[in-house]
Scaffold this active site. Structure first.
Site, mmCIF file in Angstrom:
data_model
loop_
_atom_site.group_PDB
_atom_site.id
_atom_site.type_symbol
_atom_site.label_atom_id
_atom_site.label_comp_id
_atom_site.label_asym_id
_atom_site.label_seq_id
_atom_site.Cartn_x
_atom_site.Cartn_y
_atom_site.Cartn_z
ATOM 1 N N HIS A 76 15.109 -37.158 17.821
ATOM 2 C CA HIS A 76 14.538 -36.153 16.932
ATOM 3 C C HIS A 76 15.554 -35.051 16.629
ATOM 4 O O HIS A 76 15.937 -34.285 17.505
ATOM 5 C CB HIS A 76 13.298 -35.538 17.582
ATOM 6 C CG HIS A 76 12.376 -34.881 16.612
ATOM 7 N ND1 HIS A 76 11.200 -34.267 16.989
ATOM 8 C CD2 HIS A 76 12.438 -34.750 15.258
ATOM 9 C CE1 HIS A 76 10.582 -33.791 15.919
ATOM 10 N NE2 HIS A 76 11.326 -34.060 14.859
ATOM 11 N N TYR B 174 5.640 -31.373 17.984
ATOM 12 C CA TYR B 174 4.504 -30.990 17.163
ATOM 13 C C TYR B 174 3.398 -30.364 18.015
ATOM 14 O O TYR B 174 2.605 -31.040 18.650
ATOM 15 C CB TYR B 174 3.944 -32.203 16.420
ATOM 16 C CG TYR B 174 4.939 -32.930 15.537
ATOM 17 C CD1 TYR B 174 6.059 -32.280 15.018
ATOM 18 C CD2 TYR B 174 4.762 -34.269 15.219
ATOM 19 C CE1 TYR B 174 6.978 -32.948 14.218
ATOM 20 C CE2 TYR B 174 5.665 -34.945 14.412
ATOM 21 C CZ TYR B 174 6.771 -34.283 13.913
ATOM 22 O OH TYR B 174 7.664 -34.959 13.115
#
Length: 333
Positions: A149, A64
């Site tokens: 992830h 992010y």
């Protein structure tokens, strides 16, 4: 909320004594300037408002904003009592300096300089390096929950190296709980069935619009006492408005006509029960006993305030039956 035999499942517990998520989690992807820039002050105010509203679970990732979300979240939480909140981050993408592209913008949807590049790495060494970097960026003394992830194309390395590496860190007390976060449910179900994970994060596959996780992930998670954190509850925007607009997004692309029509039909039924589409979307996912928490991405104070308001609405049970009878839900609640 764990896959290890003999451990008690508690709907709002992450894993292990004293580690609680709470029904609503703060998704910090927008703190990484997802789609557009957000100021440090905006993001800090969002965290402050969430904290005042009782939110104690915060989710971030190196992905992010190329580490920006982790840095901002760590700074926003620094003055809080460490034992009063839970932070999750993710491993699998190493951030490698890329000075040759620093004059460009990040090509993966975050409004930040492309001064690093993401390198897939689910090796033991990669997991440790990623976690060490996350600890530096956040300034935290520990990470409470660590997810693999998006290991979609990396199953073998993830199972052979990453999960054992995280399990060892868990045994050493470096991390609290371990799991995987993905935009699909089938592989998450395999992680639950075949590995020693505590919790998984499922984005977009169990929502008011679609309930694919009912057929694979949620039953095995419930049976093995592994908690499921639901993200993407609005299907990337389609369910975020009372009446979905024509240009609404679904899975980060413009919603197909038939999907948009289904969302609008759901919205009309919700209206007859005095409930908005976003209110129903939040309430629906929390009803399943395997769901441990719902993480919602929030950018600023206004979004947090609205999310807290939506989450507090008491949705009548009759709505779920009406949606099922109309063929708009795959499960009779």
């Amino acid at each position: 909320m764990t896959g290890r035999p003999g451990r008690r499942q508690a709907t709002l517990d992450a894993a292990g004594p004293g580690l609680r998520l709470g029904p609503l989690g703060f998704g910090a992807s927008q703190g990484g300037n997802l789609f557009r820039a957000t100021s440090d002050e905006e993001f800090a105010a969002a965290v402050d408002t969430a904290w005042a509203g009782g939110v104690r679970y915060f989710d971030t990732a190196p992905h992010y904003g190329l580490g920006l979300s982790e840095r901002r979240l760590g700074a926003a939480l620094r003055s809080r009592p460490r034992d009063e909140y839970v932070v999750s981050t993710k491993v699998g993408r190493l951030l490698v300096p890329s000075p040759e592209t620093a004059h460009l913008r990040d090509p993966e949807g975050f409004d930040v300089a492309a001064d690093h590049r993401r390198v897939w790495d689910f090796s033991r060494d990669g997991v440790r390096r990623s976690l060490e970097a996350s600890l530096r960026r956040t300034g935290l003394d520990r990470i409470d929950v660590v997810y693999l992830h998006d290991p979609d194309a990396h199953w073998e390395q993830a199972v052979r190296e990453a999960v054992p590496a995280l399990a060892q860190l868990r045994e050493q007390g470096v991390v609290g709980a371990i799991g995987a976060g993905m935009n699909q449910s089938a592989m998450l179900a395999r992680f639950v069935a075949e590995t020693d994970v505590d919790v998984v994060m499922c984005a977009g596959r169990y929502t008011l619009l679609e309930q694919g996780a009912l057929t694979d992930l949620l039953p095995i998670a419930q049976a093995r006492r592994v908690g499921v954190v639901i993200a993407g509850v609005y299907n990337s925007g389609l369910l975020a408005r009372d009446v979905p607009p024509t240009d609404a997004t679904y899975d980060y692309r413009r919603a197909p006509a038939e999907v948009l029509d289904q969302a609008r039909r759901i919205a009309r039924v919700c209206q007859t029960y005095g409930v908005t589409l976003p209110q129903a979307a939040l309430a629906f996912v929390r009803r399943h006993p395997a769901v441990a928490s719902t993480v919602v991405g929030m950018r600023n104070e206004a979004q947090v305030t609205e999310t807290l308001r939506r989450a507090a609405v008491d949705v009548p049970d009759q709505l779920w039956a009406a949606l099922y009878d109309a063929g708009l839900l795959d499960v009779h609640c």
